[in-house]
Structure formats: C-alpha cells, structure tokens
Design a protein around this motif. Structure first.
Motif, PDB file in Angstrom:
ATOM      1  N   GLN A  28       1.043  -1.132  -0.201  1.00 16.16           N
ATOM      2  CA  GLN A  28       0.056   0.097  -0.202  1.00 16.16           C
ATOM      3  C   GLN A  28       0.990   1.251   0.094  1.00 16.16           C
ATOM      4  O   GLN A  28       1.801   1.370   0.859  1.00 16.16           O
ATOM      5  N   ALA A 260      -6.097  -3.217   1.568  1.00 16.98           N
ATOM      6  CA  ALA A 260      -5.489  -1.972   1.686  1.00 16.98           C
ATOM      7  C   ALA A 260      -6.432  -0.827   2.055  1.00 16.98           C
ATOM      8  O   ALA A 260      -6.300   0.417   2.822  1.00 16.98           O
ATOM      9  N   SER A 263      -8.152  -1.566   5.569  1.00 14.99           N
ATOM     10  CA  SER A 263      -7.230  -1.934   6.769  1.00 14.99           C
ATOM     11  C   SER A 263      -7.567  -3.137   7.490  1.00 14.99           C
ATOM     12  O   SER A 263      -7.552  -2.966   8.754  1.00 14.99           O
ATOM     13  N   LEU A 304       0.427  -4.235   2.973  1.00 16.13           N
ATOM     14  CA  LEU A 304      -0.808  -3.965   2.426  1.00 16.13           C
ATOM     15  C   LEU A 304      -1.451  -3.042   3.654  1.00 16.13           C
ATOM     16  O   LEU A 304      -2.331  -2.030   3.388  1.00 16.13           O
TER      17      LEU A 304
END
Length: 641
Positions: A28, A260, A263, A304
């Motif tokens: 990310q 990503a 979260s 990520l």
C-alpha cells in the motif's frame, strides 16, 4: 527467441508502465508529500514507512535498507527476475512486442528467462484445468462445488478447474505449447515416472490456482475427489523457484485492494473458506496454502495494512483442539503486527464454508463482526490452566498472564485488559493488577522492546525559515555512498542538497552547476555523483531521460544507488525555488573558495620572504582574486557566482 532485447524497446517498457502502478501491486502506498508516495519496504522489516516512490521520476528508494532503482529494478528484486525477465514481464503488461537482436540488453541464453517460462507454464495449465471443468469426467468436481454452495459463476470467478484422471493429459498439452519436459518437471506440474517419462502431478482432482500478490499463477492446490485416490486430501505444488508455500496467501490477488482500503484482513483456513467469504461480501479473506500462518505471511499483510492505528487482522479457526492450537500459534506472532489481531470461531465448529451453506451469506459476515481480541482469547486460555480457587493458583496465573497484557501496544486497551484480567482471576484489587502490568510494560520499554507501531527512527519536521545550510537536516543514517560520508559535516550536508537539486530540479541550478568541478564536492561519493552528471551531459541538458542517463553513467552499483537515493529524497525546503537553489550553489562554491584560500596562505607561509619575487607575486595575486571572489559571494549571493 534468441538474442538481445532492442534498446528502444527497453526504454519503451520503462516509459509505458508507471512505477507506482507496479509497486502498488505489492504494498500500500500513501502520499509522502512533494509528489512522492511512501509505504513499508518490501525488502526489509520496518515499523514506519521509509520506502518512497517518485512517479514523476520513475524511481524508488528505501531510506532504511538503501534498496532503490527504476521500475525494472523493482520487479527484478521483488520477484527475483533477471533483467530480461523483468523487461518481458512488463512488456506483457504494457502490450509491447519486444524485438530481439544483437547489441543492447542480454535476454539470456534461452531468450526467455527460466522464471518467466515457469509462470507461463502455470498460466497455460490454469486455463487447461478451467476448460476441463466442463468435461463429462469433471461431473464429480462440479458436484463437489455445488454441494458446498458454489455455482458455475463462483467457480469461474476463482478460476477453479479440474485435472483429468489420466497419466499425462496436461503434460501432452504443455508439450504442444512448446514447453520442454525439463520445464514441466522444474515447474512441479509434472513428475518423473518409473518409466523415466514425465507424468502429470495432479490427476482426477479439483484444482485451485494459487497466485502471488501480483496475480501470477505460481502453483496449485488440488482436492481429492475419489475414494480410490490414495493421495492426501489436499495436494499442493512442491517448492519451486516460483512457489514457496510460506510466502503465498491464497486469494491475496483478489483481496489486496480491499485489504489496503479497509485496513482489515480476514485469515481463514482453506480455499473453499476464502470462496465462501468473498461471495458473502467479506472480500478481504485469504488463506495459507498447506502451512501454518507465519512470519513471511505477516510481512505480506503488513505492507498492505501499512500498520496504521485502525488496522486489524481477524483469524477464523475451527473450535476444536487443532483450531485452538492454531489460534495460540497466531497469537505468538501478534507482536510482529502493528495491527490489532482478533479471533472468531463459528458455532458448532463450522468453518465459513459450512456456515454459509447452513445459514447463508449474512451469517458469514456476522461471524467476522463477532470477533474477540486475540489477546483476550489467549488470556482465557492461560487462566484456564490454573486453579483459581486458591491464592497460589491466582498468583501463578497472574505471573503468566500479566506479561501478555503488558505487551499490548495500545495503552488504553492495555489498561482495560489489565482490569479485565483482574476480573478473570477473581482479584478484587484491580489497581494491583493494573500497576503490575504497567510496571512490566515500563521495563519492556526500557529494554527497547515496547516501541509498538510508532517505533523506528525518530520523526519530527525540521524547522524551516530563510533558506540556508541550517535548513538542511542530516541525511539518512546509512547513505548508499558508504562510510566516506561524514553525516555531521555541514559541507557534506550542503553538497547533498545541491546534488538533489541538480537531479530533481536541474533547471534551478543550471547553467551554474555544470561549471562546478569534482573537487568542489568534498565527499568522494558526492564527487562521483557529480562526475556521473557530467558524463551524462550535464544538468543543463534536462532531457526527458535525464535521470536514466545519469544512472547509466554511474561507474558502479554503489554510485548508481546513491543517484537514485538523491533523486527520490525530499528537498528540505518549504519552497524550492531559485533563491533556495542559489543558497546551496553559493555555500558549496564559497566553501571551495575558502579551502583554496587556506591552501594558498599555507603556500605563502612555506615560501617565506626569500622566495623569488615573481613566484610570490603570482601566489599573492591568486590569493587576492579568490578573497575578492569570496567577498562578492558573501555580499551578493547567487548573483556573485
């Protein structure tokens, strides 16, 4: 094809695929300011992002481990490809047909890199298996999927296929595509038989393609369907050059963007569980491939999740003893995450696939939402091992559980958990437990073990004001230039800033910069970068491929890495303009003038009054000219250059 890849085609590939688009397939990225992006480095472990990408320059650099380069360098390093393999992969993404010829970049002895060939073989095999799922023989496989709630569309979405029960159906198919027997064995798609001829590794099984984070098929998971199959229930691709089971997560290619974005990642135990979760709307679900969830899997997720404050990893395990053991093993790795970790267990020991079949999509989504913090699960498991009916048992439970609570990264959650632990243990004095946990946490911090998600090198923004040397903070602790750099040297810090301007904003320092000699850069690594800029045609050239030319002109990988680092590192000024650039030009030139003045004064002292008058006059003349020039620089700044 044999030969070398045409130089113009290599340049076309570099220009066609944006570096941020390639890098974001693996981690990310978020805004780092100044047009740059940042993320957690995929090449070393770190808690705060020091990996930066410059889309405008087509370069990346990690200020932690010093990895850096262009798009091709990134693909070569992260996927362990040769140069030609990286060019060929990116060319495929961009739809560029490569020309091979003598001269230019070597494409390898076989023309196509070994890794690329293995990936291509897996891609062809995946399509072969998908096509076979429609065959009459595959009815048993379609029935298996239907009984678990997966229709034809679901199978197509996950590219589920079927391997025919014969000995060499895939082998003959891939031979027809031009793959050699050696490649089929190396890829793990075939294996040697008693007769010495290769046969299919997977026969009569339901097939799930396992993709890496970039979406390339690197292996397969094969499910047993018939009672006369004496093999294991699940058979996976063996370890190969492209498949390492500890480094792949099934479904990561489908889940990475949502992981990503939200979260959050949901870790399940099997291929059908991933399918069930995604179809139920839990599109962040992933699974390991025949191995326990471990450190390499954590690295993939951390890149990520970006370790932000709201990141969460949710594990789903069966309620049996094996599931509980797996949950506790996951908890052992909890501190490797900066994310919060949770666990959820379906009622009746069902997995997500069973739950979806029995109660529908909403039940699967509800299962994920009904999670319990993993540390709470672990605490209850610890407490359950002790006899809480007597003081000794409660004390032993506290001794074992308190360090677990002390390691919780979030201080507020740590406090609440300490209170919760007191309740579990039946200790009325909650503050006694809270203080014990706080003491353990403090000791851990003093030993340097409690940094949590905010760990890593100190942050803080440098004070900015009138542009001057003082505005330039020290460069990273381990610059690519090596030990020849003195990070405390004002001269080195200003030279670094001037080189960054020359690489990133050449128009601001041209044409003056191109008149600077190598000896004006006192750090040998910086002098080498200055030479590379000169060899590339100078900063005044300012062409579209200026940075690429400088990197190619670098004499070795060390200097090339420093060029990349300086091209990506932020210029340390609120406003990067001609005034700021002029200050850096003047500071570097003025220090060079002062050094020369000092040298000449030493020469005069050594000559003494008895020296020949002509020699004394020449030296004194040079000294006077330099002193006047230095004074002009001090009075007029960049106008005096």
């Amino acid at each position: 094809m044999a030969g070398r890849i045409n130089d113009d085609d290599v340049k076309a590939v570099r220009d066609a695929v944006p570096i941020d688009a390639v890098v974001s397939e693996y981690l990310q990225l978020r805004n780092a300011g100044g047009g740059n992006l940042k993320g957690l480095c995929p090449f070393h472990d770190e808690k705060s992002p020091s990996f930066q990408v410059s889309p405008s320059k087509g370069l990346y650099h990690c200020f932690g481990c010093q990895a850096g380069g262009d798009t091709l360098d990134f693909v070569m390093k992260i996927d362990h490809l040769s140069f030609s393999e990286a060019v060929e992969r990116l060319a495929g993404l961009a739809g560029i047909t490569l020309r091979y010829e003598e001269g230019g970049y070597t494409a390898g002895t076989s023309g196509r890199g070994d890794r690329i060939r293995l990936v291509e073989a897996h891609k062809a095999a995946a399509q072969f298996y998908v096509d076979q799922l429609d065959s009459p023989e595959a009815e048993i496989g379609r029935k298996f999927l239907a009984e678990r709630g997966f229709d034809q569309a679901a199978a197509a979405h996950f590219s589920v296929g079927y391997s025919p029960a014969g000995w060499d159906h895939l082998t003959r198919f891939l031979r027809g595509k031009g793959f050699s027997d050696k490649e089929l064995i190396t890829s793990g798609l075939a294996q040697d038989s008693r007769s010495g001829k290769p046969i299919d590794r997977f026969r009569g099984r339901l097939m799930w393609p396992i993709r890496d984070i970039s979406g390339e098929v690197v292996g397969f998971g094969a499910r047993k369907l018939r009672d006369d199959d004496n093999g294991p229930k699940y058979l996976n691709t063996p370890e190969t050059a492209i498949y390492k089971k500890s480094q792949v997560l099934y479904g990561i290619d489908l889940a990475k963007k949502e992981i990503a974005k939200t979260s959050r990642a949901v870790v399940v135990e099997g291929y059908t569980d991933v399918m069930a979760c995604h179809l139920a709307g839990v599109t962040t679900a992933i699974a390991t491939c025949g191995t326990a969830f471990g450190g390499d899997h954590i690295k993939i997720l951390r890149r990520l999740l970006m370790d932000n404050a709201t990141a969460e990893v949710i594990f789903t395990f069966d309620g049996d003893a094996a599931g509980q053991k797996a949950a506790l093993r996951a908890f052992e790795d909890d501190q490797k995450f900066a994310a919060e970790t949770s666990i959820t267990i379906a009622p009746g020991g069902m997995d997500p696939c069973d739950l979806r079949l029995a109660q529908g999509d909403a039940a699967v989504a509800g299962l994920v939402e009904a999670r319990t913090p993993l540390f709470e699960f672990a605490l209850r498991h610890i407490v359950a091992r002790h006899n809480l009916e007597n003081p000794a048992g409660r004390a032993a439970a506290l001794d074992e559980a308190a360090p677990v609570v002390a390691n919780i990264k979030n201080i507020a959650i740590q406090h609440e958990s300490a209170v919760q632990l007191a309740g579990m243990l039946g200790i009325r004095d909650e503050q006694f437990v809270v203080k014990r946990v706080a003491q353990l946490a403090r000791w851990a911090r003093e030993r340097g073990q409690g940094d949590g998600p905010q760990g890593g090198r100190p942050g803080g923004k440098p004070q900015r004001g009138r542009p001057s040397y003082e505005d330039v903070p020290a460069p990273p602790a381990q610059p690519a230039g090596g030990p020849a750099l003195n990070l405390r040297s004002p001269a080195h810090r200003t030279e670094r800033e001037l080189l960054k301007l020359a690489l990133q904003r050449p128009a601001l320092v041209s044409p003056a910069f191109d008149a600077y000699g190598m000896d004006e850069f006192t750090a040998p690594p910086y002098a080498a970068v200055r030479q590379a800029i000169l060899d590339a045609g100078g900063a005044s050239l300012g062409t579209e491929d200026y940075l690429a030319r400088v990197r190619e002109a670098a004499p070795n990988d060390t200097v090339r890495a420093l060029v990349t680092e300086l091209a990506v590192e932020a210029i340390h000024a609120k406003t990067v303009d001609e005034i700021y650039a002029g200050v850096q030009l003047v500071q570097v030139r003025l220090r060079a003038v002062d050094r020369r003045v000092h040298e000449i004064q030493g020469t005069l002292s050594r000559l003494g009054p008895q020296a020949p008058p002509e020699q004394l006059a020449a030296v004194q003349e040079e000294l006077w000219v330099l002193q006047q020039y230095g004074q002009r620089l001090r009075n007029r700044g960049a106008e005096g250059l």
